[in-house]
Design a protein around this motif. Structure first.
Motif, PDB file in Angstrom:
ATOM      1  N   PHE A  20       0.829  -1.205   0.000  1.00  0.00           N
ATOM      2  CA  PHE A  20       0.000   0.000   0.000  1.00  0.00           C
ATOM      3  C   PHE A  20       0.866   1.259   0.000  1.00  0.00           C
ATOM      4  CE2 PHE A  20      -2.076   3.530   2.138  1.00  0.00           C
ATOM      5  CZ  PHE A  20      -3.207   3.666   1.359  1.00  0.00           C
ATOM      6  N   ALA A  24       0.278   2.522  -3.625  1.00  0.00           N
ATOM      7  CA  ALA A  24      -0.777   3.542  -3.659  1.00  0.00           C
ATOM      8  C   ALA A  24      -0.268   4.936  -3.285  1.00  0.00           C
ATOM      9  CB  ALA A  24      -1.926   3.142  -2.728  1.00  0.00           C
ATOM     10  N   LEU A  25       0.627   5.016  -2.303  1.00  0.00           N
ATOM     11  CA  LEU A  25       1.101   6.337  -1.872  1.00  0.00           C
ATOM     12  C   LEU A  25       2.414   6.749  -2.522  1.00  0.00           C
ATOM     13  CD1 LEU A  25       0.178   6.572   1.909  1.00  0.00           C
ATOM     14  CD2 LEU A  25      -1.217   7.004  -0.117  1.00  0.00           C
ATOM     15  N   MET A  93      -3.297   9.046  -6.670  1.00  0.00           N
ATOM     16  CA  MET A  93      -3.737   8.252  -5.528  1.00  0.00           C
ATOM     17  C   MET A  93      -5.154   7.714  -5.746  1.00  0.00           C
ATOM     18  SD  MET A  93      -1.997  10.631  -2.571  1.00  0.00           S
ATOM     19  CE  MET A  93      -2.813   9.865  -1.167  1.00  0.00           C
ATOM     20  N   VAL A  98      -6.846   4.740  -3.549  1.00  0.00           N
ATOM     21  CA  VAL A  98      -6.870   5.369  -2.226  1.00  0.00           C
ATOM     22  C   VAL A  98      -8.254   5.976  -1.997  1.00  0.00           C
ATOM     23  CG1 VAL A  98      -5.882   7.216  -0.795  1.00  0.00           C
ATOM     24  CG2 VAL A  98      -4.392   5.813  -2.247  1.00  0.00           C
ATOM     25  N   PHE A 115      -7.740  11.474   3.458  1.00  0.00           N
ATOM     26  CA  PHE A 115      -7.856  10.121   2.919  1.00  0.00           C
ATOM     27  C   PHE A 115      -7.546   9.119   4.008  1.00  0.00           C
ATOM     28  CE2 PHE A 115      -3.362  11.067   2.192  1.00  0.00           C
ATOM     29  CZ  PHE A 115      -2.711   9.877   2.454  1.00  0.00           C
ATOM     30  N   ASP A 117      -5.676   5.334   4.942  1.00  0.00           N
ATOM     31  CA  ASP A 117      -4.766   4.287   4.482  1.00  0.00           C
ATOM     32  C   ASP A 117      -5.525   2.960   4.490  1.00  0.00           C
ATOM     33  OD1 ASP A 117      -4.690   3.280   7.130  1.00  0.00           O
ATOM     34  OD2 ASP A 117      -2.674   4.046   7.519  1.00  0.00           O
TER      35      ASP A 117
END
Length: 131
Positions: A20, A24-25, A93, A98, A115, A117
């Motif tokens: 993740f 994603a980040l 994102m 996300v 947002f 996590d």
């Protein structure tokens, strides 16, 4: 001069957390070292952070710690990810899955959107005004 080097974040499993935060980040995996007790020393950092602040991803080791995963800040925004390209990072994102809890806002202090996590910890994506 002192600085905060690492902030510990309790996670369910190392590999899902690494996926993740790096996927994603867009963070970088800066260390993943096995430890004799079967745990790992896993550090991720935002790109360009160098030896600056990073997250120590710490696998929950018992039921009490598992109960804290995703709730380390009591439902408040507890982490702040600064960016110099709010629109670009927000779009990237979103495309990576996300979950944003609000639409982007433009406040006197900058552009921001909250947002979560993968565990439900709340973060601000923030481009400070004038950056």
């Amino acid at each position: 001069m002192s600085m905060i080097a690492l902030v510990s974040l309790v996670v369910r499993e190392y590999d899902e957390a690494i996926a993740f935060y790096t996927g994603a980040l867009g963070f970088e995996l800066s260390e993943d070292t096995p430890r004799p007790d079967g745990s790992r020393w896993v550090v991720v950092r935002p790109p360009g952070a160098g030896a600056g602040t990073g997250l120590l991803l710490a696998r929950a080791k018992d039921e009490a710690q598992r109960g804290c995963v995703g709730a380390q800040t009591g439902g408040r925004v507890g982490f702040f990810l600064y960016t110099e390209d709010f629109a670009g990072d927000h779009a990237r994102m979103l495309a990576a899955g996300v979950r944003f809890l609000e639409r982007p806002r433009h406040e006197p202090y900058g552009s921001v959107a909250v947002f979560e996590d993968l565990y439900g910890n709340r973060w601000d994506l923030l481009e400070p005004a004038g950056s």
